[in-house]
Design a protein around this motif. Structure first.
Motif, PDB file in Angstrom:
ATOM      1  N   ARG A  53       0.948  -0.006   0.290  1.00 44.13           N
ATOM      2  CA  ARG A  53       0.999  -1.465   0.429  1.00 44.13           C
ATOM      3  C   ARG A  53       0.697  -2.132  -0.910  1.00 44.13           C
ATOM      4  NH1 ARG A  53      -2.409  -5.325   0.760  1.00 44.13           N
ATOM      5  NH2 ARG A  53      -4.241  -4.028   1.027  1.00 44.13           N
ATOM      6  N   GLU A  54      -0.351  -1.665  -1.561  1.00 45.38           N
ATOM      7  CA  GLU A  54      -0.720  -2.234  -2.858  1.00 45.38           C
ATOM      8  C   GLU A  54       0.352  -1.949  -3.913  1.00 45.38           C
ATOM      9  OE1 GLU A  54      -4.545  -0.500  -3.565  1.00 45.38           O
ATOM     10  OE2 GLU A  54      -5.552  -1.893  -2.193  1.00 45.38           O
ATOM     11  N   ALA A  55       0.912  -0.733  -3.908  1.00 43.66           N
ATOM     12  CA  ALA A  55       1.943  -0.367  -4.884  1.00 43.66           C
ATOM     13  C   ALA A  55       3.180  -1.237  -4.725  1.00 43.66           C
ATOM     14  CB  ALA A  55       2.303   1.116  -4.749  1.00 43.66           C
ATOM     15  N   ALA A  56       3.504  -1.604  -3.490  1.00 41.21           N
ATOM     16  CA  ALA A  56       4.650  -2.486  -3.253  1.00 41.21           C
ATOM     17  C   ALA A  56       4.440  -3.839  -3.930  1.00 41.21           C
ATOM     18  CB  ALA A  56       4.883  -2.673  -1.759  1.00 41.21           C
ATOM     19  N   ASP A  57       3.179  -4.225  -4.115  1.00 45.23           N
ATOM     20  CA  ASP A  57       2.843  -5.466  -4.809  1.00 45.23           C
ATOM     21  C   ASP A  57       2.623  -5.244  -6.305  1.00 45.23           C
ATOM     22  OD1 ASP A  57       2.960  -6.897  -2.438  1.00 45.23           O
ATOM     23  OD2 ASP A  57       0.815  -6.633  -2.019  1.00 45.23           O
ATOM     24  N   GLY A  58       2.919  -4.021  -6.787  1.00 44.21           N
ATOM     25  CA  GLY A  58       2.772  -3.713  -8.200  1.00 44.21           C
ATOM     26  C   GLY A  58       1.380  -3.286  -8.621  1.00 44.21           C
ATOM     27  N   VAL A  59       0.503  -3.006  -7.653  1.00 42.02           N
ATOM     28  CA  VAL A  59      -0.867  -2.613  -7.966  1.00 42.02           C
ATOM     29  C   VAL A  59      -1.054  -1.140  -7.602  1.00 42.02           C
ATOM     30  CG1 VAL A  59      -3.313  -3.040  -7.491  1.00 42.02           C
ATOM     31  CG2 VAL A  59      -1.680  -4.942  -7.501  1.00 42.02           C
ATOM     32  N   THR A 114      -4.493  -1.128 -13.444  1.00 39.46           N
ATOM     33  CA  THR A 114      -3.251  -0.743 -12.776  1.00 39.46           C
ATOM     34  C   THR A 114      -2.589   0.396 -13.543  1.00 39.46           C
ATOM     35  OG1 THR A 114      -2.946  -2.969 -11.920  1.00 39.46           O
ATOM     36  CG2 THR A 114      -0.992  -1.580 -12.007  1.00 39.46           C
ATOM     37  N   LEU A 115      -2.159   1.417 -12.808  1.00 44.81           N
ATOM     38  CA  LEU A 115      -1.458   2.551 -13.396  1.00 44.81           C
ATOM     39  C   LEU A 115       0.040   2.258 -13.443  1.00 44.81           C
ATOM     40  CD1 LEU A 115      -3.122   5.404 -11.299  1.00 44.81           C
ATOM     41  CD2 LEU A 115      -3.744   4.688 -13.609  1.00 44.81           C
ATOM     42  N   ARG A 116       0.688   2.817 -14.424  1.00 43.95           N
ATOM     43  CA  ARG A 116       2.151   2.759 -14.441  1.00 43.95           C
ATOM     44  C   ARG A 116       2.665   3.712 -13.361  1.00 43.95           C
ATOM     45  NH1 ARG A 116       0.796   3.736 -19.599  1.00 43.95           N
ATOM     46  NH2 ARG A 116       1.793   5.776 -19.534  1.00 43.95           N
ATOM     47  N   GLU A 117       3.847   3.437 -12.860  1.00 45.85           N
ATOM     48  CA  GLU A 117       4.405   4.275 -11.793  1.00 45.85           C
ATOM     49  C   GLU A 117       4.470   5.740 -12.218  1.00 45.85           C
ATOM     50  OE1 GLU A 117       8.176   4.368  -8.697  1.00 45.85           O
ATOM     51  OE2 GLU A 117       8.087   2.826 -10.247  1.00 45.85           O
TER      52      GLU A 117
END
Length: 169
Positions: A53-59, A114-117
């Motif tokens: 959920r957080e990754a979908a928001d870029g976090v 925040t980590l890069r993908e």
């Protein structure tokens, strides 16, 4: 099978020093069972959902990934060893989880960095491998053991013998 309470009583950061507290710890040790699997499996799934959920928001934070590792590895350790260990650094070393040390360093530098993908991808792959751990019934007597399937489709079995598994009491 309430892992939260068992962690409070049996984890390495236990502060209970009263006679009643020692009695509770003894009772908690006696209540350890394979039911912990269900608690931690649900907890780990929740951590993965939160991360996604957080990754979908870029976090994408090291903190969230470390928490997922901690939950999963605490469960594996409890089921294999019959004891509660919650320190992710200790667990990662014990169960050969490369990269966890780097996540710990990132978190120490900036808790919500925040980590890069690309930084997160190896950890997501590791989480998928951990998630493949399943509970199986091994024989007609109802013996339960755990199986893990690696990304290369190599199957490992844990707890097949009575000396290698946590027994329900």
């Amino acid at each position: 099978g309430n892992g939260n309470m068992l962690e409070r009583l049996l984890g390495p950061l236990n502060l209970v020093t009263t006679p009643a507290g020692h009695t509770l710890r003894h009772l908690a040790r006696q209540s350890l069972s394979r039911r912990l699997f269900y608690h931690y499996r649900g907890f780990f799934a929740g951590m993965r959902r939160e991360y996604e959920r957080e990754a979908a928001d870029g976090v994408r934070t090291a903190k969230r990934l470390l928490y997922a590792y901690r939950v999963a590895l605490t469960a594996i350790h409890a089921l294999l060893e019959g004891e509660i260990e919650t320190r992710v650094d200790v667990l990662a070393e014990r169960y050969h989880m490369p990269g966890v040390g780097a996540l710990i360093q990132i978190k120490h530098r900036a808790e919500h960095q925040t980590l890069r993908e690309a930084e997160a991808m190896p950890h997501l792959a590791a989480c998928r491998r951990i998630e493949r751990v399943t509970l199986l019934t091994g024989d007609d007597a109802g013996t339960v053991f755990w199986r893990s399937t690696s990304k290369d489709n190599v199957k490992s079995t844990f707890g097949r013998t009575s000396g290698a598994r946590l027994a329900d009491r």
